[in-house]
Design an enzyme around this catalytic site. Structure first.
Site, PDB file in Angstrom:
ATOM      1  N   TYR A 141      20.553   5.659 -46.486  1.00  0.00           N
ATOM      2  CA  TYR A 141      21.447   6.402 -47.374  1.00  0.00           C
ATOM      3  C   TYR A 141      22.755   6.657 -46.616  1.00  0.00           C
ATOM      4  CZ  TYR A 141      22.791  10.185 -50.641  1.00  0.00           C
ATOM      5  OH  TYR A 141      23.428  10.992 -51.553  1.00  0.00           O
ATOM      6  N   LYS A 171      21.742   2.728 -50.015  1.00  0.00           N
ATOM      7  CA  LYS A 171      22.481   3.525 -50.997  1.00  0.00           C
ATOM      8  C   LYS A 171      23.839   3.835 -50.387  1.00  0.00           C
ATOM      9  CE  LYS A 171      23.000   7.820 -53.471  1.00  0.00           C
ATOM     10  NZ  LYS A 171      22.578   9.226 -53.668  1.00  0.00           N
TER      11      LYS A 171
END
EC number: 4.1.3.3
Length: 318
Positions: A141, A171
């Site tokens: 992330y 992400k």
């Protein structure tokens, strides 16, 4: 076809053999899960990303994250659990718990108090977390505006599967489209998931090859976002751009008012009627002035599809 994810909830249902998207709210009290939607399959695949709403995950203490994640693993088809923490040991314990309850993947942000300052140091941290759940797909992330970790995602991905064999994707919650574009361009043979996390720039990311999107505003801007996605799939870029501009008008409006976790929770309560509860300290609850202004703007842009909003719904988030 790209997979489409939303920061808290997006339903994708199969109707007559065709895939149809319907925005939905799956949240209660302080916690709002993410629904991952995988397109291009014959059946809808619902994936929850359990974490306390929009960064509150790092304000949750002790065993709370373990309590939150289990119900989602039991009820949804697929569950990807965020296990990032400042402590490596805590991240490893959360990863092990994710494996024990049958999660389908884990995601991790970079530690951000004592920060990794090189790619190798960051990968060493991520590798140790991934090793705690060696059978689960692993996602990074990337959100440098909050972590302060400025290691470029393109640099991180170079050779990452040699160190973390379970690595499956990223992400990307940053506005650096050069970095994002090079992540896609330099890894075309890897079949990574490239999930974009800046809602107001989603169309640009789709053009550059994003395979999915993760965003909190899809809870209440889902209809327009779905229309943008459908226009993009039809290659009607002019219409898709109009929808993206409409989404940007609302986001630009609330950003000027002061927009963050607390304000997102208030809007989600407004739209869904489900009390999201107050944010955890040091975050402060959204003001009534903000929610009134946001509601008026949503109505003016034809975002609100609910006609029976209850007057008391906002107090529940206060």
């Amino acid at each position: 076809m790209p997979s489409l994810l939303s920061g808290q909830s997006w339903g994708l249902r199969s109707a007559g053999g065709k895939m149809s998207r319907t925005p939905g709210i799956l949240a209660s009290w302080r916690r709002a899960p993410s629904l991952c939607v995988q397109k291009g399959s014959q059946s809808a695949r619902h994936t929850c990303h359990p974490e306390v709403l929009l960064g509150n995950c790092l304000l949750v203490y002790g065993a709370n994250p373990l309590t939150v994640t289990r119900p989602w693993a039991e009820r949804l088809d697929q569950v990807v659990i965020h296990v990032g923490a400042l402590s490596l040991k805590e991240s490893q314990e959360l990863a092990q718990h994710a494996a024990e309850i049958g999660a389908d993947g884990i995601a991790v942000i970079a530690p951000f108090f004592l920060k990794p300052w090189t790619k190798d140091i960051l990968i060493n941290f991520l590798k140790e977390v991934a090793a705690a759940a060696p059978a689960l797909p692993f996602y990074y992330y990337h959100i440098p505006a909050l972590t302060g970790v400025k290691i470029r995602a393109e640099e991180l991905l170079d050779g990452i599967q040699d160190k973390i064999p379970t690595f499956q994707g990223l992400k990307f919650s940053d506005t650096d489209l050069l970095d994002f574009g090079q992540c896609v361009d330099q890894n075309r043979q890897q079949q990574f998931a490239f999930l974009f996390g800046v809602d107001e720039q989603l169309l640009s990311a789709l053009v550059m090859g994003a395979t999915g999107a993760v965003g909190s505003t899809y809870n209440y801007l889902g209809k327009k976002t779905n229309q943008m996605l459908e226009a993009f799939e039809r290659k009607d870029l002019s219409l898709a751009l109009n929808y993206q501009f409409c989404i940007q008008r609302f986001i630009n409006f609330v950003v000027k008012l002061g927009f963050g976790v607390s304000q997102t929770k208030a809007i989600m309560t407004l739209v869904s009627g489900i009390p999201m509860g107050p944010p955890r300290l040091p975050l402060q609850k959204a003001s009534r002035e903000f929610t009134d202004s946001a509601e008026a703007k949503l109505k003016s842009l034809d975002f609100l599809s609910f006609t029976d909003l209850k007057d008391g719904s906002l107090e529940a988030s206060s």
